[in-house]
Motif scaffolding. Structure first.
Motif, PDB file in Angstrom:
ATOM      1  N   VAL A 151     -16.690   9.867  -5.005  1.00  0.00           N
ATOM      2  CA  VAL A 151     -15.621  10.111  -5.975  1.00  0.00           C
ATOM      3  C   VAL A 151     -14.309  10.194  -5.208  1.00  0.00           C
ATOM      4  O   VAL A 151     -14.171  11.006  -4.285  1.00  0.00           O
ATOM      5  N   LEU A 152     -13.351   9.372  -5.597  1.00  0.00           N
ATOM      6  CA  LEU A 152     -12.048   9.331  -4.936  1.00  0.00           C
ATOM      7  C   LEU A 152     -10.979   9.724  -5.949  1.00  0.00           C
ATOM      8  O   LEU A 152     -10.778   9.034  -6.952  1.00  0.00           O
ATOM      9  N   VAL A 153     -10.314  10.838  -5.693  1.00  0.00           N
ATOM     10  CA  VAL A 153      -9.311  11.376  -6.612  1.00  0.00           C
ATOM     11  C   VAL A 153      -7.919  11.054  -6.085  1.00  0.00           C
ATOM     12  O   VAL A 153      -7.603  11.370  -4.939  1.00  0.00           O
ATOM     13  N   THR A 154      -7.105  10.431  -6.904  1.00  0.00           N
ATOM     14  CA  THR A 154      -5.759   9.952  -6.519  1.00  0.00           C
ATOM     15  C   THR A 154      -5.803   9.240  -5.160  1.00  0.00           C
ATOM     16  O   THR A 154      -5.072   9.599  -4.232  1.00  0.00           O
ATOM     17  N   PRO A 155      -6.642   8.214  -5.034  1.00  0.00           N
ATOM     18  CA  PRO A 155      -6.793   7.539  -3.737  1.00  0.00           C
ATOM     19  C   PRO A 155      -5.742   6.449  -3.521  1.00  0.00           C
ATOM     20  O   PRO A 155      -5.064   6.007  -4.441  1.00  0.00           O
ATOM     21  N   PHE A 156      -5.651   5.999  -2.280  1.00  0.00           N
ATOM     22  CA  PHE A 156      -4.709   4.950  -1.880  1.00  0.00           C
ATOM     23  C   PHE A 156      -5.456   3.899  -1.077  1.00  0.00           C
ATOM     24  O   PHE A 156      -6.533   4.153  -0.539  1.00  0.00           O
ATOM     25  N   ASP A 157      -4.856   2.720  -0.964  1.00  0.00           N
ATOM     26  CA  ASP A 157      -5.490   1.674  -0.159  1.00  0.00           C
ATOM     27  C   ASP A 157      -5.081   1.768   1.302  1.00  0.00           C
ATOM     28  O   ASP A 157      -5.843   1.425   2.193  1.00  0.00           O
ATOM     29  N   SER A 158      -3.864   2.257   1.575  1.00  0.00           N
ATOM     30  CA  SER A 158      -3.376   2.334   2.955  1.00  0.00           C
ATOM     31  C   SER A 158      -2.207   3.296   3.038  1.00  0.00           C
ATOM     32  O   SER A 158      -1.173   3.078   2.399  1.00  0.00           O
ATOM     33  N   LEU A 159      -2.352   4.344   3.823  1.00  0.00           N
ATOM     34  CA  LEU A 159      -1.235   5.261   4.049  1.00  0.00           C
ATOM     35  C   LEU A 159      -0.103   4.534   4.765  1.00  0.00           C
ATOM     36  O   LEU A 159       1.080   4.786   4.507  1.00  0.00           O
ATOM     37  N   GLN A 160      -0.459   3.623   5.638  1.00  0.00           N
ATOM     38  CA  GLN A 160       0.550   2.861   6.368  1.00  0.00           C
ATOM     39  C   GLN A 160       1.455   2.095   5.411  1.00  0.00           C
ATOM     40  O   GLN A 160       2.683   2.091   5.558  1.00  0.00           O
ATOM     41  N   GLU A 161       0.866   1.445   4.407  1.00  0.00           N
ATOM     42  CA  GLU A 161       1.665   0.649   3.483  1.00  0.00           C
ATOM     43  C   GLU A 161       2.541   1.527   2.604  1.00  0.00           C
ATOM     44  O   GLU A 161       3.678   1.161   2.282  1.00  0.00           O
ATOM     45  N   ILE A 162       2.033   2.690   2.188  1.00  0.00           N
ATOM     46  CA  ILE A 162       2.863   3.606   1.396  1.00  0.00           C
ATOM     47  C   ILE A 162       4.053   4.072   2.230  1.00  0.00           C
ATOM     48  O   ILE A 162       5.188   4.116   1.746  1.00  0.00           O
ATOM     49  N   ALA A 163       3.801   4.423   3.493  1.00  0.00           N
ATOM     50  CA  ALA A 163       4.890   4.871   4.368  1.00  0.00           C
ATOM     51  C   ALA A 163       5.906   3.758   4.596  1.00  0.00           C
ATOM     52  O   ALA A 163       7.121   4.007   4.613  1.00  0.00           O
ATOM     53  N   ARG A 166       8.199   3.475   1.664  1.00  0.00           N
ATOM     54  CA  ARG A 166       9.148   4.581   1.532  1.00  0.00           C
ATOM     55  C   ARG A 166      10.203   4.593   2.626  1.00  0.00           C
ATOM     56  O   ARG A 166      11.272   5.184   2.454  1.00  0.00           O
ATOM     57  N   LEU A 167       9.888   3.978   3.756  1.00  0.00           N
ATOM     58  CA  LEU A 167      10.840   3.918   4.871  1.00  0.00           C
ATOM     59  C   LEU A 167      11.042   2.465   5.272  1.00  0.00           C
ATOM     60  O   LEU A 167      10.675   2.036   6.374  1.00  0.00           O
ATOM     61  N   PRO A 168      11.639   1.670   4.387  1.00  0.00           N
ATOM     62  CA  PRO A 168      11.703   0.221   4.613  1.00  0.00           C
ATOM     63  C   PRO A 168      12.572  -0.204   5.782  1.00  0.00           C
ATOM     64  O   PRO A 168      12.448  -1.337   6.257  1.00  0.00           O
ATOM     65  N   TYR A 169      13.441   0.686   6.242  1.00  0.00           N
ATOM     66  CA  TYR A 169      14.363   0.308   7.314  1.00  0.00           C
ATOM     67  C   TYR A 169      13.854   0.683   8.706  1.00  0.00           C
ATOM     68  O   TYR A 169      14.570   0.516   9.698  1.00  0.00           O
ATOM     69  N   PHE A 170      12.617   1.169   8.756  1.00  0.00           N
ATOM     70  CA  PHE A 170      12.035   1.541  10.042  1.00  0.00           C
ATOM     71  C   PHE A 170      10.746   0.743  10.274  1.00  0.00           C
ATOM     72  O   PHE A 170      10.035   0.409   9.312  1.00  0.00           O
ATOM     73  N   PRO A 171      10.399   0.461  11.523  1.00  0.00           N
ATOM     74  CA  PRO A 171       9.181  -0.311  11.823  1.00  0.00           C
ATOM     75  C   PRO A 171       7.938   0.573  11.749  1.00  0.00           C
ATOM     76  O   PRO A 171       7.245   0.817  12.746  1.00  0.00           O
ATOM     77  N   VAL A 172       7.651   1.045  10.549  1.00  0.00           N
ATOM     78  CA  VAL A 172       6.580   2.019  10.348  1.00  0.00           C
ATOM     79  C   VAL A 172       5.240   1.484  10.832  1.00  0.00           C
ATOM     80  O   VAL A 172       4.431   2.224  11.417  1.00  0.00           O
TER      81      VAL A 172
END
Length: 247
Positions: A151-163, A166-172
């Motif tokens: 069971v996955l509650v409020t899951p994401f595919d990639s924390l890296q992609e979310i970051a 949110r920080l598009p001007y940095f080489p996250v």
């Protein structure tokens, strides 16, 4: 001159982001008392890792991995309602509420595997639940261990992609150490998997959850969106506990 100054400032900001990144991901809870009689202690790589527990005999167990700012001991009552006939185990990440050490993706996964193997020795039928950050831990473990249900509650595919969004001007993608790329592990999950999303999740974009859903085996995965729920209120809805215990 201005260009050189701007470049220097940008480099300093990147360096600061790299150094501080884990403090932006993990928010350890340390202030809540932990009762010794309901706590299991694990030893892993020199760390003392605590697990909130509810003992129960028999083959069934639930392992719970919480969010990045969660005191998982507070989730045990809801788990008891959903799984009255199961032993319960909720992992306190390193640095969280009695556990020593510092949290990181490798440490969380390593501790989760130690816990799984410990629990599985006594309870072969394991339901694994991961919420938010914990969904990344749960799906990784379920990709290399056999669980009855995931069971996955409020899951994401990639924390890296979310970051990165949110920080598009940095080489996250270059800076981030803990990427939690759940999509890499999703195709290897062999258990029936339920993804529970909040209609108004202000933390995890719906698109991220849907991408993860598409990477899971189609005959095993189900995605349910709880109306009017937000990221931190989803467990307060009337639908939440029935969905956890659904077979």
């Amino acid at each position: 001159m201005f260009g050189a100054t701007a470049a220097a400032i940008y480099v300093v900001c990147c360096a600061a982001l790299f150094v501080m990144q884990r403090s932006l991901i993990y928010f350890p809870q340390r202030s809540f008392p932990v009762r010794d009689e309901t706590t299991l202690e694990l030893r892993a790589d020199g760390a003392r890792v605590l697990v909130s527990t509810r003992a129960n005999s028999g083959p069934n167990a639930v392992i719970y991995f919480g969010g990045n700012a969660e005191d998982v001991s507070r989730s045990v009552p809801a788990l008891q309602l959903a799984f009255p006939d199961s032993a319960l185990f909720a992992l306190h990440y390193r640095g969280y509420n009695g556990s020593t050490g510092a949290p990181s993706e490798p440490a969380l996964i390593a501790d989760a595997l130690v816990l799984f193997d410990r629990v599985h020795a006594a309870h072969p039928r394991i339901v694994m639940i991961g919420r938010s950050l914990g969904s990344g831990v749960a799906i990784h473990v379920a990709s290399i261990r056999q669980v009855e249900r995931l069971v996955l509650v409020t899951p994401f595919d990639s924390l890296q992609e979310i970051a990165a969004q949110r920080l598009p001007y940095f080489p996250v993608r270059w800076l981030l150490l803990d990427k939690f790329e759940s999509w890499r592990y999703a195709p290897h999950v062999t258990a029936p998997t339920l993804l529970i999303a909040a209609e108004y999740d202000e933390v995890i974009p719906r698109a991220s959850t849907e991408l993860l859903y598409k990477h899971l085996p189609t005959h095993l995965a189900t995605l349910i969106i709880i109306p009017d729920a937000a990221h931190n209120t989803i467990s307060d809805t009337t639908e939440y506990i029935p969905l956890l215990k659904a077979h």
